[in-house]
Design a protein around this motif. Structure first.
Motif, PDB file in Angstrom:
ATOM      1  N   MET A 208      46.286  31.729  43.368  1.00 17.83           N
ATOM      2  CA  MET A 208      46.534  33.107  42.955  1.00 17.83           C
ATOM      3  C   MET A 208      45.414  34.017  43.448  1.00 17.83           C
ATOM      4  SD  MET A 208      46.625  34.825  39.164  1.00 17.83           S
ATOM      5  CE  MET A 208      44.830  34.925  39.169  1.00 17.83           C
ATOM      6  N   LEU A 209      44.175  33.562  43.297  1.00 16.76           N
ATOM      7  CA  LEU A 209      43.048  34.369  43.762  1.00 16.76           C
ATOM      8  C   LEU A 209      43.123  34.583  45.270  1.00 16.76           C
ATOM      9  CD1 LEU A 209      40.120  32.789  41.687  1.00 16.76           C
ATOM     10  CD2 LEU A 209      41.473  34.818  41.157  1.00 16.76           C
ATOM     11  N   SER A 210      43.507  33.534  45.982  1.00 16.37           N
ATOM     12  CA  SER A 210      43.625  33.643  47.435  1.00 16.37           C
ATOM     13  C   SER A 210      44.738  34.607  47.827  1.00 16.37           C
ATOM     14  CB  SER A 210      43.884  32.257  48.036  1.00 16.37           C
ATOM     15  OG  SER A 210      44.084  32.348  49.436  1.00 16.37           O
ATOM     16  N   ALA A 211      45.875  34.518  47.136  1.00 14.31           N
ATOM     17  CA  ALA A 211      47.010  35.387  47.454  1.00 14.31           C
ATOM     18  C   ALA A 211      46.675  36.854  47.222  1.00 14.31           C
ATOM     19  CB  ALA A 211      48.222  34.984  46.620  1.00 14.31           C
ATOM     20  N   LEU A 212      45.810  37.110  46.248  1.00 16.56           N
ATOM     21  CA  LEU A 212      45.429  38.485  45.930  1.00 16.56           C
ATOM     22  C   LEU A 212      44.161  38.916  46.668  1.00 16.56           C
ATOM     23  CD1 LEU A 212      46.068  38.422  42.065  1.00 16.56           C
ATOM     24  CD2 LEU A 212      47.513  39.448  43.827  1.00 16.56           C
ATOM     25  N   ASP A 213      43.664  38.030  47.529  1.00 16.60           N
ATOM     26  CA  ASP A 213      42.456  38.312  48.311  1.00 16.60           C
ATOM     27  C   ASP A 213      41.260  38.600  47.400  1.00 16.60           C
ATOM     28  OD1 ASP A 213      41.079  38.490  50.690  1.00 16.60           O
ATOM     29  OD2 ASP A 213      41.412  40.647  50.923  1.00 16.60           O
ATOM     30  N   ILE A 214      41.151  37.789  46.345  1.00 14.44           N
ATOM     31  CA  ILE A 214      40.031  37.914  45.413  1.00 14.44           C
ATOM     32  C   ILE A 214      39.012  36.820  45.724  1.00 14.44           C
ATOM     33  CG2 ILE A 214      39.324  37.782  42.993  1.00 14.44           C
ATOM     34  CD1 ILE A 214      42.108  38.768  42.225  1.00 14.44           C
ATOM     35  N   LYS A 215      37.785  37.204  45.978  1.00 14.53           N
ATOM     36  CA  LYS A 215      36.733  36.229  46.254  1.00 14.53           C
ATOM     37  C   LYS A 215      36.394  35.466  44.975  1.00 14.53           C
ATOM     38  CE  LYS A 215      34.758  39.096  49.926  1.00 14.53           C
ATOM     39  NZ  LYS A 215      33.558  39.831  50.399  1.00 14.53           N
ATOM     40  N   ASP A 216      36.256  34.142  45.108  1.00 10.69           N
ATOM     41  CA  ASP A 216      36.075  33.309  43.921  1.00 10.69           C
ATOM     42  C   ASP A 216      34.631  32.866  43.698  1.00 10.69           C
ATOM     43  OD1 ASP A 216      35.697  31.481  45.923  1.00 10.69           O
ATOM     44  OD2 ASP A 216      37.491  30.297  45.490  1.00 10.69           O
ATOM     45  N   SER A 217      33.683  33.522  44.336  1.00 14.94           N
ATOM     46  CA  SER A 217      32.282  33.111  44.195  1.00 14.94           C
ATOM     47  C   SER A 217      31.786  33.224  42.757  1.00 14.94           C
ATOM     48  CB  SER A 217      31.395  33.965  45.112  1.00 14.94           C
ATOM     49  OG  SER A 217      31.515  35.345  44.777  1.00 14.94           O
ATOM     50  N   PHE A 218      32.361  34.148  41.992  1.00  8.02           N
ATOM     51  CA  PHE A 218      31.898  34.350  40.613  1.00  8.02           C
ATOM     52  C   PHE A 218      32.189  33.146  39.725  1.00  8.02           C
ATOM     53  CE2 PHE A 218      36.266  35.867  40.666  1.00  8.02           C
ATOM     54  CZ  PHE A 218      36.801  35.352  39.499  1.00  8.02           C
ATOM     55  N   LEU A 219      33.118  32.271  40.153  1.00 14.41           N
ATOM     56  CA  LEU A 219      33.461  31.101  39.346  1.00 14.41           C
ATOM     57  C   LEU A 219      32.291  30.131  39.225  1.00 14.41           C
ATOM     58  CD1 LEU A 219      37.075  30.386  40.674  1.00 14.41           C
ATOM     59  CD2 LEU A 219      36.430  31.429  38.496  1.00 14.41           C
ATOM     60  N   GLU A 220      31.353  30.206  40.148  1.00 19.08           N
ATOM     61  CA  GLU A 220      30.191  29.321  40.115  1.00 19.08           C
ATOM     62  C   GLU A 220      29.068  29.875  39.246  1.00 19.08           C
ATOM     63  OE1 GLU A 220      29.041  28.706  44.132  1.00 19.08           O
ATOM     64  OE2 GLU A 220      30.968  27.840  44.745  1.00 19.08           O
ATOM     65  N   LEU A 221      29.264  31.069  38.708  1.00 18.30           N
ATOM     66  CA  LEU A 221      28.230  31.718  37.904  1.00 18.30           C
ATOM     67  C   LEU A 221      28.553  31.608  36.416  1.00 18.30           C
ATOM     68  CD1 LEU A 221      27.893  34.999  40.019  1.00 18.30           C
ATOM     69  CD2 LEU A 221      26.467  32.942  40.164  1.00 18.30           C
ATOM     70  N   PRO A 222      27.568  31.735  35.545  1.00 23.90           N
ATOM     71  CA  PRO A 222      27.834  31.747  34.097  1.00 23.90           C
ATOM     72  C   PRO A 222      28.767  32.907  33.737  1.00 23.90           C
ATOM     73  CG  PRO A 222      25.490  31.464  34.542  1.00 23.90           C
ATOM     74  CD  PRO A 222      26.128  31.804  35.855  1.00 23.90           C
ATOM     75  N   THR A 223      29.668  32.672  32.811  1.00 25.57           N
ATOM     76  CA  THR A 223      30.670  33.694  32.474  1.00 25.57           C
ATOM     77  C   THR A 223      30.039  34.969  31.913  1.00 25.57           C
ATOM     78  OG1 THR A 223      30.954  32.656  30.297  1.00 25.57           O
ATOM     79  CG2 THR A 223      32.479  32.001  32.050  1.00 25.57           C
ATOM     80  N   ASP A 224      28.865  34.845  31.289  1.00 28.97           N
ATOM     81  CA  ASP A 224      28.257  36.047  30.711  1.00 28.97           C
ATOM     82  C   ASP A 224      27.655  36.968  31.772  1.00 28.97           C
ATOM     83  OD1 ASP A 224      26.132  34.478  31.445  1.00 28.97           O
ATOM     84  OD2 ASP A 224      25.191  34.402  29.473  1.00 28.97           O
ATOM     85  N   THR A 225      27.693  36.543  33.042  1.00 27.58           N
ATOM     86  CA  THR A 225      27.193  37.400  34.128  1.00 27.58           C
ATOM     87  C   THR A 225      28.321  38.022  34.940  1.00 27.58           C
ATOM     88  OG1 THR A 225      27.091  35.606  35.783  1.00 27.58           O
ATOM     89  CG2 THR A 225      25.175  35.897  34.322  1.00 27.58           C
TER      90      THR A 225
END
Length: 314
Positions: A241-258
């Motif tokens: 879904m992220l790829s289809a919407l051209d959303i970069k997924d780098s934030f998934l490797e970061l803590p959610t509070d950031t």
């Protein structure tokens, strides 16, 4: 691609969604209409409360429609809220009030559902406008609940509209669920970014609703496991879904509070908020075309001729 969850759309081989992907040569993002999903749920609960019916119309609603003009609108009865229902009512009223005060204008039938629900929960709007009943066939969105809410409010006006004890029990049961649980999820259905957490809250609320009506909950959520968390709504397919919407997924490797400080996350969040996860526009377009088509002519040959004329001259 937003669609109703009927077999002709979702079929694995000949469904419209699959055929569209084959035609375009692209993997499309499938967004099942959340209103249609919730409508299926309400339909099952309606059948549970009132029993199955093969009639294209609902006799009880037809009776109400015939006498609605004689009802004194200033006299109505709200839902008696015991301690088990108070929190449900509070959550629903907060959500509906927020919707009415939001930036987006609430269209007529949404506004009617909101106002009727607030009246039933004993928090009527400053000015009540009683709308004329719309179509009462089984297919119309919200018709079952809107009619039931009105019948519930005027159920004790025996001179104009008399319910049997069985009918009153059915109406009270259906309206209780509709006002305390369903109205909120229906109104919030278009909020794409909130869909996972809203579905999780719905599941939790259904479990809590067991103390009010365990049969409805068992009938509607029997297939759900006993433990569900927000993580259950995220799988490896979420990356597609992220790829289809051209959303970069780098934030998934970061803590959610950031995440709220991450540009990729904020851009993706803004993109998801704009997704259309309900099929209302298409449904209204089809209904408009059907009505217009009927006005022009009832002869099938003439209809086909008109369609060819439009196709050749548009």
């Amino acid at each position: 691609m937003s669609f109703d969850t009927i077999a002709s759309n979702t079929g694995a081989r000949k469904g419209a969604c699959v055929l569209l992907e084959e035609k375009t040569g692209h993997d499309l993002l499938w967004l099942a209409c959340r209103h249609h999903v919730f409508e299926i749920m309400l339909s099952k609960i309606f059948t549970l409360c009132f029993g199955p019916s093969s009639s294209p119309q609902i006799p009880l609603f037809k009776r109400f429609c015939d006498i609605r003009e004689t009802l004194p609108k200033e006299h109505y009865d709200c839902l008696n809220l015991d301690e088990n229902a108070l929190q449900f009512a509070k959550n629903t009223l907060e959500s509906l009030t927020t919707t009415l005060s939001g930036e987006n204008q609430v269209r007529d039938d949404y506004e009617e559902l909101i106002n009727l629900t607030m009246i039933v929960l004993n928090k009527p709007p400053a000015k009540i406008h009683w709308r004329a009943p719309g179509p009462i066939h089984h297919a119309r969105w919200m018709a079952k609940l809107i009619y039931a809410l009105k019948i519930f409010l005027f159920r004790n006006n025996l001179q104009a509209f008399k319910l049997t004890k069985r009918e009153e029990k059915q109406i009270v049961r259906f309206v209780s669920f509709g006002a305390l649980i369903y109205a909120k999820i229906w109104i919030e259905a278009p909020l794409a970014a909130d869909a996972p957490v809203n579905d999780l809250l719905l599941w939790k609320n259904l479990r809590l609703y067991e103390v009010i009506d365990s049969e409805i909950v068992r009938g509607d959520s029997a297939k759900l496991t006993s433990e569900v968390t927000l993580e259950a709504f995220v799988t490896q397919r979420t990356l597609k879904m992220l790829s289809a919407l051209d959303i970069k997924d780098s934030f998934l490797e970061l803590p959610t509070d950031t995440w709220n400080d991450n540009d990729d996350y904020l851009q993706g969040k803004n993109c998801v908020k704009k997704l259309r996860v309900v099929n209302d526009t298409a449904e209204r377009g089809v209904k408009l075309f059907e009505d217009y088509n009927t006005i022009l002519t009832k002869n099938e040959d003439e209809k086909q001729f008109l369609l060819h004329v439009v196709e050749e001259n548009r």
